[in-house]
Design a protein around this motif. Sequence first.
Motif, mmCIF file in Angstrom:
data_model
loop_
_atom_site.group_PDB
_atom_site.id
_atom_site.type_symbol
_atom_site.label_atom_id
_atom_site.label_comp_id
_atom_site.label_asym_id
_atom_site.label_seq_id
_atom_site.Cartn_x
_atom_site.Cartn_y
_atom_site.Cartn_z
ATOM 1 N N ALA A 333 -27.594 -39.015 61.201
ATOM 2 C CA ALA A 333 -29.085 -38.472 60.838
ATOM 3 C C ALA A 333 -29.397 -38.340 59.315
ATOM 4 O O ALA A 333 -30.935 -38.872 58.575
ATOM 5 N N HIS A 334 -28.511 -39.030 58.215
ATOM 6 C CA HIS A 334 -28.745 -38.853 57.040
ATOM 7 C C HIS A 334 -28.990 -40.751 56.813
ATOM 8 O O HIS A 334 -29.744 -40.834 56.102
ATOM 9 N N THR A 335 -28.949 -41.729 57.513
ATOM 10 C CA THR A 335 -29.291 -42.935 57.118
ATOM 11 C C THR A 335 -30.501 -43.344 57.764
ATOM 12 O O THR A 335 -30.500 -44.384 57.931
ATOM 13 N N ASN A 336 -30.905 -41.866 58.734
ATOM 14 C CA ASN A 336 -31.980 -42.654 59.914
ATOM 15 C C ASN A 336 -33.517 -41.727 58.926
ATOM 16 O O ASN A 336 -34.120 -41.093 59.614
ATOM 17 N N CYS A 342 -26.633 -27.235 58.279
ATOM 18 C CA CYS A 342 -25.971 -26.848 59.389
ATOM 19 C C CYS A 342 -25.858 -25.525 58.880
ATOM 20 O O CYS A 342 -25.517 -24.880 58.170
ATOM 21 N N HIS A 343 -25.828 -24.548 60.034
ATOM 22 C CA HIS A 343 -24.803 -23.437 60.133
ATOM 23 C C HIS A 343 -23.503 -23.379 60.147
ATOM 24 O O HIS A 343 -22.498 -24.538 60.223
ATOM 25 N N ALA A 344 -23.147 -22.315 58.627
ATOM 26 C CA ALA A 344 -21.969 -22.154 58.481
ATOM 27 C C ALA A 344 -21.164 -21.111 57.555
ATOM 28 O O ALA A 344 -21.988 -20.900 56.499
ATOM 29 N N ILE A 345 -20.743 -20.302 58.278
ATOM 30 C CA ILE A 345 -20.544 -19.267 58.207
ATOM 31 C C ILE A 345 -18.749 -19.101 57.381
ATOM 32 O O ILE A 345 -18.533 -17.962 56.589
ATOM 33 N N ARG A 370 -31.546 -33.208 49.635
ATOM 34 C CA ARG A 370 -31.863 -31.932 49.587
ATOM 35 C C ARG A 370 -31.009 -31.079 51.332
ATOM 36 O O ARG A 370 -31.347 -30.230 51.846
ATOM 37 N N MET A 371 -29.727 -31.909 51.276
ATOM 38 C CA MET A 371 -28.978 -30.797 52.543
ATOM 39 C C MET A 371 -28.562 -29.733 52.044
ATOM 40 O O MET A 371 -28.574 -28.791 50.796
ATOM 41 N N ASN A 391 -24.381 -30.417 45.238
ATOM 42 C CA ASN A 391 -26.537 -29.984 44.770
ATOM 43 C C ASN A 391 -26.951 -29.767 46.083
ATOM 44 O O ASN A 391 -27.802 -30.178 46.460
ATOM 45 N N ILE A 392 -26.229 -29.127 46.858
ATOM 46 C CA ILE A 392 -26.297 -28.659 48.375
ATOM 47 C C ILE A 392 -27.157 -27.037 47.901
ATOM 48 O O ILE A 392 -26.642 -26.033 47.321
ATOM 49 N N LEU A 393 -28.004 -27.209 48.513
ATOM 50 C CA LEU A 393 -29.244 -25.506 48.714
ATOM 51 C C LEU A 393 -27.788 -24.990 49.883
ATOM 52 O O LEU A 393 -27.662 -24.898 50.943
#
Length: 552
Positions: A333-336, A342-345, A370-371, A391-393
Amino acid sequence: MKKAYINGNIITVNESNDRVRSFAVQGNKIIKTGTDEEVLSYVGADCEIIDLQGKTILPGFNDSHLHLLNYAYSLTKIDCNELCSIEEIIDTSKSFAAKNNIPPGEWIQGRGWNEVYLKENRSLSRDDLDKISTEHPIIFTRVCEHIVTVNSKALEIAGINEKTPNPWGGEIERDSKGRLTGVLKETARYLPYKIIPKKSIEEIKKMLIDAIEVVSSYGITSVQTDDFETFSDKNWREIIKAYEEIMQEGKLNVRVYEQCLLPDINRLKDFIDQGNYSGKGNEYFKIGPLKLLTDGSLGGRTAYLTIPYSDAPDTRGISVFTQSELDELIITAHTNNMRIVCHAIGDEAMRMVLESYEKAQKAKKDSDARMGIIHVQITDEEIAEKFKNQNILAYIEPICINSDMHIAEERIGEKLLKTSYNYRTFCDMGIVTPMSSDCPVDSLNPIDSIYVGVNRKDFNGYPSGGWMPEQRLTVEQMIRGFTIQSAYASFEENSKGSIEEGKLADFIILSEDITAVNPDRLRAVYVEETYLGGRCVYKKKKYDTSEFCVVL
């Protein structure tokens, strides 16, 4: 024609968090803000003047993560949210089936059950649902959306039996004797999901239009929504087509940034090969980031932890992907030109995501990627520092505290709890914190979220001093999270998210100054009017009913 809104208490949410008395709109944009005199002088005589009579104005709310189509679909199902016992669920479901004349063989669906609030204090089982009917396949989704319970008929139709192996990233629950309980966790949910009949585009459109009316009534003018796997066919083309047709018909009264749930590498590559990328679209509908579900929920003990659950030491939860699978999806995804959230609890799920993000940046450096990570519940100091350094949101969800406070310590223990749900810490560290509801998991109403985030209390006012009160957020922090910071998450902070000249005229009129009321009264504040691009899309009537202003 120009419109001047004067004599108001206008919270601009600009960089300085200024308040002004007036603003002017021309077309779909704000053209001037300032004092009454400044705005009236600027617009001249050819202008409609609206006296706000001191009312409080905010930019329209922007929910940074929800499931709009799933919410729309849920409105057609049996609602278990207010039901307090399994017996009540059974009785309500029997009445629903009879009232709707559901013929044998057709599916009965419900959602929103939560064992924490049920008198029996246990999960629904196949035996419970069999008491509703053995002639209908039945599926009930837990409130977290990560666990379902099905009846015996649904197990039979789906071909699930005692010999069926667990799919990767999921669990077919069995009791101590090896008998199926009917509970299916994480990816195991898709075994029955894939055989439930899909909806037509016209049915999807009808559901969305109905749900958007509710969205407007809560002052939400923008949503960042995960919709692609709502139905059994997981057909992203039809979802996009439904939104585009609603937009062309002039009925898309909310701005949509689609969080693209594409957890299979071949589906992701096909999506990209069809010319899709983050930001493609217009001010009403845009393709957003790749969205991945990397673990489950705390309530279902499927959130993926570094250590075993305190109240279930035989499990650490469920990781939906291996690290290499997650790396491949995120780097692709990042390179395209696809952004990623991502959902992560669970803390271990977050560590996996942060590692993949670091690898993606090595594959292609982007200082403004803006990941993001959605939910951000079970954390520690090391994870918080990684958010800051990478620098993660942090797409935080204060509303989840309404229910999680009642189970969190028994699930994860006192030590880890001290560094979890640390939303004030994240804000004070300067981490960007877009706010979300995760609807239909929790309340769609942003004011409910503001109440919980500010008070750290549940809807019943418990506990009186607040749960982990040092992590209370201010009303201003909550407002910024639901406006300008959510706009930042979708790379739209220059076009919306505040009441400033040149921005879209998306704004709401509140019943009271939300920054001045007693915090315990926050849920008494409501939206009187909602405007999208200067158009009235909702206006509350005087006597507890709502009028939806669809201006084409």
